[in-house]
Structure formats: C-alpha cells, structure tokens
Design a protein around this motif. Structure first.
Motif, PDB file in Angstrom:
ATOM      1  N   VAL A 257      16.395  17.488 -16.821  1.00  0.00           N
ATOM      2  CA  VAL A 257      16.899  16.198 -15.822  1.00  0.00           C
ATOM      3  C   VAL A 257      17.660  15.309 -16.233  1.00  0.00           C
ATOM      4  O   VAL A 257      18.169  14.738 -15.838  1.00  0.00           O
ATOM      5  CB  VAL A 257      15.640  15.619 -15.408  1.00  0.00           C
ATOM      6  N   ALA A 282      20.391  17.015  -8.184  1.00  0.00           N
ATOM      7  CA  ALA A 282      19.486  17.481  -7.262  1.00  0.00           C
ATOM      8  C   ALA A 282      19.914  18.123  -5.758  1.00  0.00           C
ATOM      9  O   ALA A 282      19.514  18.990  -5.647  1.00  0.00           O
ATOM     10  CB  ALA A 282      18.659  16.162  -6.754  1.00  0.00           C
ATOM     11  N   ASP A 286      22.157  24.567  -9.791  1.00  0.00           N
ATOM     12  CA  ASP A 286      21.071  25.703  -9.834  1.00  0.00           C
ATOM     13  C   ASP A 286      20.658  26.170 -10.878  1.00  0.00           C
ATOM     14  O   ASP A 286      21.419  26.371 -11.956  1.00  0.00           O
ATOM     15  CB  ASP A 286      21.699  26.923  -9.129  1.00  0.00           C
ATOM     16  N   ILE A 287      19.177  26.159 -11.508  1.00  0.00           N
ATOM     17  CA  ILE A 287      18.674  26.577 -12.800  1.00  0.00           C
ATOM     18  C   ILE A 287      19.133  28.086 -12.893  1.00  0.00           C
ATOM     19  O   ILE A 287      19.459  28.458 -14.531  1.00  0.00           O
ATOM     20  CB  ILE A 287      17.156  26.256 -12.785  1.00  0.00           C
ATOM     21  N   GLU A 288      19.183  28.766 -12.085  1.00  0.00           N
ATOM     22  CA  GLU A 288      19.656  30.059 -12.724  1.00  0.00           C
ATOM     23  C   GLU A 288      21.203  30.385 -12.749  1.00  0.00           C
ATOM     24  O   GLU A 288      21.521  31.647 -12.627  1.00  0.00           O
ATOM     25  CB  GLU A 288      18.908  30.995 -11.299  1.00  0.00           C
ATOM     26  N   VAL A 359      12.800  16.623  -5.779  1.00  0.00           N
ATOM     27  CA  VAL A 359      13.688  17.743  -6.131  1.00  0.00           C
ATOM     28  C   VAL A 359      13.933  18.003  -7.454  1.00  0.00           C
ATOM     29  O   VAL A 359      13.612  19.113  -8.324  1.00  0.00           O
ATOM     30  CB  VAL A 359      15.030  17.796  -5.162  1.00  0.00           C
ATOM     31  N   LEU A 360      13.938  16.947  -8.390  1.00  0.00           N
ATOM     32  CA  LEU A 360      13.979  16.909  -9.619  1.00  0.00           C
ATOM     33  C   LEU A 360      12.941  17.401 -10.460  1.00  0.00           C
ATOM     34  O   LEU A 360      13.146  18.068 -11.328  1.00  0.00           O
ATOM     35  CB  LEU A 360      14.808  15.576 -10.177  1.00  0.00           C
ATOM     36  N   LYS A 362      10.808  19.527  -9.214  1.00  0.00           N
ATOM     37  CA  LYS A 362      10.632  21.121  -8.847  1.00  0.00           C
ATOM     38  C   LYS A 362      11.708  21.498  -9.970  1.00  0.00           C
ATOM     39  O   LYS A 362      11.249  22.873 -10.508  1.00  0.00           O
ATOM     40  CB  LYS A 362      10.851  21.076  -7.459  1.00  0.00           C
ATOM     41  N   LYS A 363      12.824  21.254 -10.077  1.00  0.00           N
ATOM     42  CA  LYS A 363      13.999  21.810 -10.839  1.00  0.00           C
ATOM     43  C   LYS A 363      13.633  21.666 -12.217  1.00  0.00           C
ATOM     44  O   LYS A 363      13.856  22.710 -13.045  1.00  0.00           O
ATOM     45  CB  LYS A 363      15.291  21.182 -10.597  1.00  0.00           C
ATOM     46  N   GLU A 364      12.860  20.690 -12.855  1.00  0.00           N
ATOM     47  CA  GLU A 364      12.702  20.422 -14.028  1.00  0.00           C
ATOM     48  C   GLU A 364      11.691  21.650 -14.576  1.00  0.00           C
ATOM     49  O   GLU A 364      11.557  22.068 -15.388  1.00  0.00           O
ATOM     50  CB  GLU A 364      11.967  19.145 -14.380  1.00  0.00           C
ATOM     51  N   GLU A 366      10.987  24.436 -13.047  1.00  0.00           N
ATOM     52  CA  GLU A 366      11.870  25.727 -13.221  1.00  0.00           C
ATOM     53  C   GLU A 366      12.487  25.877 -14.245  1.00  0.00           C
ATOM     54  O   GLU A 366      12.597  26.973 -14.982  1.00  0.00           O
ATOM     55  CB  GLU A 366      13.159  25.850 -11.813  1.00  0.00           C
ATOM     56  N   PHE A 367      13.289  24.796 -14.717  1.00  0.00           N
ATOM     57  CA  PHE A 367      13.955  24.786 -16.183  1.00  0.00           C
ATOM     58  C   PHE A 367      12.720  25.251 -17.407  1.00  0.00           C
ATOM     59  O   PHE A 367      13.146  26.065 -18.064  1.00  0.00           O
ATOM     60  CB  PHE A 367      14.653  23.397 -16.364  1.00  0.00           C
TER      61      PHE A 367
END
Length: 485
Positions: A257, A282, A286-288, A359-360, A362-364, A366-367
């Motif tokens: 993040v 956000a 994309d993490i992927e 959103v951040l 959730k992405k963190e 995933e990371f």
C-alpha cells in the motif's frame, strides 16, 4: 527562613532515600501469577509457532526460564521432582509474539487545527499492554524519544518494570520535510551515515528510513548499518520497493500500500505524497500483474522481509475495526483519547464512499499472500499510531485475526507473528517457537485459536523467560493511561 527551606529539602531527600530502601525487592511481584523455578504445563493444546498443525494433550516442562521438554501428556512420564504442575486442559499455548512494528509512543489527541504533529512517549502503558497481549519480544520501528526508549529497555531487562524484550530502532532517518518537530531532518548522505554510527554506539540495534529520505541518504545509511552487522527497514515513499531492495535494504514496512513505484506521477527520489498514489492503486493496480509480481520476486531474491501492519490499515476503513474490538481497548484509554477515536471513526464512516481504504486493505491482503507464496519472509506488528484507534498489544492480536481474514490459516498467522520475526532478528535459536532449549516465552489462552483465531484475545497467562504474568493485572495498572503516558 533559609534554614527552614534547607531543613525541608533535607527531609524530602531523606524521605526519598527511605522510600527507595523500603521498595519491595521484586517490583514485578504484583503482576506475577507463576514464578516457580520448575513448571510443567500439562494437558495443553500446543501451537508451536512453526506453522505445523496444533497438537492435543501435550506437556511442556520449564526449568529456570527454559523449555527443557515437549512431549505428549499421554505418555504419563514422571514429572520433574519439585515441579509445579499446572493442568491446562481446554487451554491452548503458542509462542510469545515477536512484534516487528511496535512503538513506545502514542498519537496525541486534541491536536489543534493549525497545530503540529507531535507524539507522546508511553513508558508505562505501552510495555504493559504489549506484555498483557502476549507480545514477549518487540522491535520498536522508529523512535521519537530515543533516550527514554533506551532507559526503559534497561529497566525492563533489569526486572524493575514489566514489558517485552525490546529491540530498539534509532530515531527515524528522514529527509525534508519531516513529519514534525520530533524528527531530525537529514542534511545529506554523510549526515545519514553519521547518524547511524552515533545511534549504533548509543545502543540502537536497527534503523528505519522514512518517507522523504533521498536515494543517496538511504544507501549511506544501509552501508553504515551493514558495516556494523545491523539491519535497516523502511517506511518509504520517495524510493520504491524495487530500488530499495537493489540498494540492500533488509525490511520494508506496511507492505504494498505504501509503495509508490507504480504511481504514474512518480519522480525519481521524490515522495509524491500518499493520497494520489493510493487512489490510483485502489482504482487500477492489479496484484497479479506482471509489474507487481516482478517487484515481489525482486524482494524475495534480495531477501527483503515485509512487515504486515493490517490492523492500522483497517482502522482507516469505514466501520472497521469492529466496535466490539474498540470497546475492549476503551478501559486502557484516557477519556480524551476514547472520545477522539469515536469522533474520528464517525468521520471516516461519513466519508467512507470517498475513501480508497476498503479496496487498499483487500489489495494489501492479496499482496501479503502472494509475497509469502513466492517465498518471502512476512512478519507482523501493529503500528499503534494513526488516530489512536489501535493500541499496543491489542493491535497485535487484531493483526493475527486479519492475517486469517487475508487467507492464512490460524497456525500460519501465528507463525508469521512469532518465528518469522525471530528469524529476522537472528534470535530464532532462543525465541519464536515452543521447543526444547528455547526461552519459555509462552502465551496461554482460553479456547482454541487454531479453530477460532479470535481466541487469541482470551489471554490468561503470559510466560516470559518462564515467569507467568497476569494480563488482567498488567492492564489494570495502566487503566485510562493510553493517550497520557
């Protein structure tokens, strides 16, 4: 009149000396539940910190602060002569947490609108709340009162005050502008090296680069730290994760993040602020994606650890953390701090539809899963800062729960918060897991966190070097003090 003043001064000094002489020899006695030289924890569920599944009906023998035997209680082997046997049927033990992003200061409430960012030292509340929650080892990830931290560590190590085993990070290594008047502003690379040398001599065992440090300053700091066999971490903004890894940094705080390297408006060596990169991240990152996955591979190949601080991120999301969690912290907070937390939560909720934080978060998550899957060393800490909604110790427990929400199993989350931190500190020969030869740093909880991670909050006893502390008494001793001292 002068004679009377001198007489009164002499009486005061004499009274102080007498008080010191009559102080109980063990100043920790009030907080201790178990202090027998030899203790057996019997019939207990064991989560050993390695990530292995929990084992039922186990027995742990402790001799003068060390774990000397771990075996099945079903073997019914004789207990050591003179040992105190504690039946823990229905209870679970796991290693004392190794908190890797902790602080001995707090976010001050009631900052005026045109005021300055300023933090208060928490020499009483922070160490006790950490220990009460099961944090037996803590790295302070940045200091605002370094000499207070040093003296506090000395007092804890000497058995004069309760608290975790502290690993002290020096004052922040920051460029221009600094966050506030408590942070020193580096002049250049030579100045960064000088500061590392000075604080290493004063007792700091790690260093933390901050958001506006320049590439030259960071490289100098890394080189000077490594020359002394010490490590350096960073909460970076001016420098991206990939660049920092190439320079040789050992650890990165907070995770994906705060990494600005993917921001479209990023300029080399300049912090673009936080809001712009976070809004863009956000919305579209994309993490992927190949870019992010390459960054992860770079971190892993350079052996750069990442410290998860999900609890502090969650506090910026509307409606989170659960109000029940915040209420658990209430009795430890000053009235002003609690009011400030409620007001800030209300403001966050009111503006939740404009915030990127849901959103951040959730992405963190995933990371962090992706980083571990790639072979990265993920550690954990609570970073009790922000607006004051995350307290020492409480936040470390919450971070475990959020790691499970992120997709890790409960035993994996405990492994991240225990053995992984011990490995980074190069202390894993003595802490981080429950095994023969290790220090008896053990958390006893009522319930089964391997099945329900929230049971980590039900701490009954915290053993540090074989001495069992009462978490209720530790918290009661600082009731209402978080946000004051």
């Amino acid at each position: 009149m002068q004679f009377i003043c001198k007489l009164m001064a002499g009486v005061f000094i004499l009274a102080s000396v007498c008080a010191a002489q009559t102080t109980a020899p063990n100043s920790l006695k009030t907080y201790i539940k178990e202090d027998a030289p030899m203790i057996v924890l019997n019939n207990v569920r064991l989560i050993d910190g390695t990530g292995a599944p929990a084992r039922e009906r186990m027995r742990i023998d402790i001799d003068h602060g060390k774990i000397v035997n771990v075996q099945s209680a079903m073997l019914r082997n004789a207990f050591p002569p003179g040992a105190k046997v504690i039946d823990l049927e229905g209870k679970t033990v796991f290693p004392g947490m190794v908190g890797m992003h902790e602080h001995l200061y707090y976010a001050t409430p009631l900052e005026p609108k045109d005021g300055v960012v300023f933090f208060g030292e928490a020499p009483d509340s922070a160490p006790r709340l950490y220990l009460a929650a099961g944090v037996t080892t803590a790295r302070t990830a940045g200091s605002v009162e370094p000499y207070a931290d040093i003296e506090l560590k000395k007092a804890i190590d000497a058995g004069k005050l309760p608290g975790p085993k502290l690993h002290l990070t020096a004052p922040y290594l920051e460029g221009a502008p600094t966050l506030g008047p408590q942070l020193y502003e580096l002049k250049d690379a030579a100045d960064a090296g000088r500061l590392v040398d000075y604080w290493a001599a004063e007792g700091a065992t790690s260093f933390k680069a901050y958001m506006h440090i320049t590439p030259d300053e960071l490289k100098a700091a890394i080189d000077h730290a490594h020359a002394k066999g010490l490590k350096i971490t960073g909460h970076l903004c001016s420098i991206g994760f990939t660049e920092a890894a190439d320079m040789g940094i050992d650890n990165l705080e907070h995770g994906f993040v705060v990494d600005t390297e993917f921001y479209s408006g990023k300029k080399p060596g300049v912090c673009p602020g936080q809001r712009g990169p976070m809004m863009e991240m956000a919305k579209s990152l994309d993490i992927e994606s190949a870019l992010v996955q390459k960054m992860i591979q770079d971190l892993v190949s350079h052996h750069v650890a990442v410290t998860s601080t999900l609890a502090i991120f969650e506090s910026f999301v509307a409606g989170r953390a659960p109000l029940e969690f915040e209420t658990e912290q209430k009795s430890s907070m000053s009235g002003q701090s609690w009011s400030h937390v409620l007001e800030t939560r209300a403001s966050i909720a009111e503006n939740g539809d404009k915030s990127p934080w849901a959103v951040l978060l959730k992405k963190e998550m995933e990371f962090e899963r992706s980083f571990v899957k790639a072979g990265g060393l993920l550690m954990a800490g609570c970073d009790p800062t922000g607006f004051g909604g995350i307290l020492a110790g409480f936040g470390d427990q919450r971070n475990l729960e959020l790691l499970v929400e992120a997709g890790f199993t409960p035993v994996e989350a405990i492994h991240i918060a225990t053995e992984n931190g011990a490995k980074w500190l190069v202390e894993d020969a003595s802490i981080g897991t429950i095994a023969p030869g290790k220090a008896a740093d053990i958390v006893v909880v009522d319930g089964n966190p391997a099945d329900k991670i929230n049971d980590v909050e039900k701490v009954e006893t915290v053993f540090k070097d074989g001495v069992g502390y009462d978490p209720a008494k530790l918290r009661a001793s600082v009731q209402g003090l978080a946000g004051i001292r």
